[in-house]
Design an enzyme around this catalytic site. Sequence first.
Site, PDB file in Angstrom:
ATOM      1  N   LYS A  80     -19.344  26.086 -36.442  1.00  0.00           N
ATOM      2  CA  LYS A  80     -17.948  26.467 -36.639  1.00  0.00           C
ATOM      3  C   LYS A  80     -17.646  26.483 -38.131  1.00  0.00           C
ATOM      4  CE  LYS A  80     -13.293  24.793 -35.332  1.00  0.00           C
ATOM      5  NZ  LYS A  80     -12.591  23.771 -34.530  1.00  0.00           N
ATOM      6  N   SER A 156      -9.203  25.203 -31.628  1.00  0.00           N
ATOM      7  CA  SER A 156      -9.583  26.040 -32.750  1.00  0.00           C
ATOM      8  C   SER A 156     -11.064  26.411 -32.784  1.00  0.00           C
ATOM      9  CB  SER A 156      -9.213  25.338 -34.066  1.00  0.00           C
ATOM     10  OG  SER A 156      -9.911  24.117 -34.201  1.00  0.00           O
ATOM     11  N   SER A 180      -9.349  20.728 -29.698  1.00  0.00           N
ATOM     12  CA  SER A 180     -10.002  21.969 -30.139  1.00  0.00           C
ATOM     13  C   SER A 180     -11.438  22.138 -29.677  1.00  0.00           C
ATOM     14  CB  SER A 180      -9.955  22.071 -31.667  1.00  0.00           C
ATOM     15  OG  SER A 180      -8.636  22.286 -32.103  1.00  0.00           O
TER      16      SER A 180
END
Length: 508
Positions: A80, A156, A180
């Site tokens: 990520k 996220s 997230s």
Amino acid sequence: MKSVMSWNEWSNLDAIGLADLVRKGQITPREVAQQVALAIDALNPAINSIIEVFDDAVNDPMKDGTNPDGAFAGIPFLMKDLGPTLKGRLQEMGSLLMRGNRSSADSFLTTRIRQAGLNIIGRTTTPEFGLCSSAENPEVYITRNPWNLDYTTCGSSAGTAASVAAGIIPIAHATDGGGSIRIPAGVNGNIGLKPSRGVLSVAPYSSDLMGVVSAQGCHTRTIRDTAAFVDSCRGGAPGEFMPYWMPPQPYSELIRRDPKRLRIAVSHEWGDYQSTPHIVAELERAAGFLEELGHHVEWVIPDINFHAAYTAQTECYIMNFSQTISGLLEQKGLERPPADLIEPMCIRVWEEGRFASYSQRAKMQGVFNETSRRLAAFFENWDIILTPTMALPTPLVGTKEYLTISDNPSVSDWFENLWRIFSYTPIANLCGLPGISLPMAELENGMPLGIHALTRQGDDGLLLQLGAQIERALDGKWNHGRRPAVHVTEIDAAPQQLSSITGSRRQE
């Protein structure tokens, strides 16, 4: 490049399965990385989940220090674009402000990931600074849900969720500051464990004293992959204050046996928030399934002050993200966030939190403490709290009320919108608890719905044990055995059909 196996064979292998083939000499880490690169070429135009592929790491899997003797034997991994850094690689945090930002060193967790035998071959999408619910600022990128491209992945950990769900890669990095990891896992049909505070390192760029709500982790499609990731990557860096949890036996061994008969408290009415009737029905179905497995199941709401907890969460995120933005501005010699480079709600959060006092912080932490103690007392009588992963259905792409491109003038009202849909996950961050989203339910429109389980601090293994028991009972068929519309198997099965699915999205 050509694929080393059919896409149907590929989709039936998890990370440990691929690693076993590597160890047997049947495939090489380079061949596996090239297969991922081919999947990215085929599917990324539709879902827009991967920002960059590191071609050098694809062609030479050991060049950055990947350990071929680790549990994952050199198989590929996506990181990520937020959190742990990669020396010399871009980390742009979903923000126009951070375009071109290169990291000067590896984070401690990055070294652990590589020691585990994972070859980091690229970056996945995230909303700006990880603040909002999905990665969809049209000026940066729009990440779409592979189950239905009209819907968001949430976030996220947006790109990670879509990449794993679409079968591009079996395991990828995720982070969780309020859900997230778990929220996008639930929305995309993946397994997402947020570990306890004090399992995976946040060093050296985050403080284990001040950054207590954020956790690192991964998305997978099997419990054993998640267990192996935590087993291989856990532990603190030199100088970290947190007393890191170490289990009496590796989770990869623990999950081979069923848990004891568990006391499971089921609920969805948390303070002012509750789930839709269909989601409640799915929760009831999941609770009944656990009862059939032999567990004691009862509808009980945790005894905490929900209003105070949500208020403290809001204050925490405003203060934390404001300081994050202030630190980035200072690095760039800027006094204020540039309106053309930082999204509107991020600017409002910065304005709201930049002058917060120590007294405000202390009061917030007092609520964290009180809530943590009350939940710990609750777990003296209960082993698991079971909820849906989300209270409301997955939003359509472009639902601005949840995004940092929102024009809502009120920061507090904007967070209230988030709590209304993401009601159940942030409590784990506030209290440092482990939580997991398991892909065992679905929405009325056929989209995935995660079932969310929480347990006491440090008892992450119990969640994985329960997940493994469920996985065995389902014969491995998470999501009722269904696959997303955009999936690697379509590359083999119907290239023209895949082209029709992906073609309309290629220009975004």
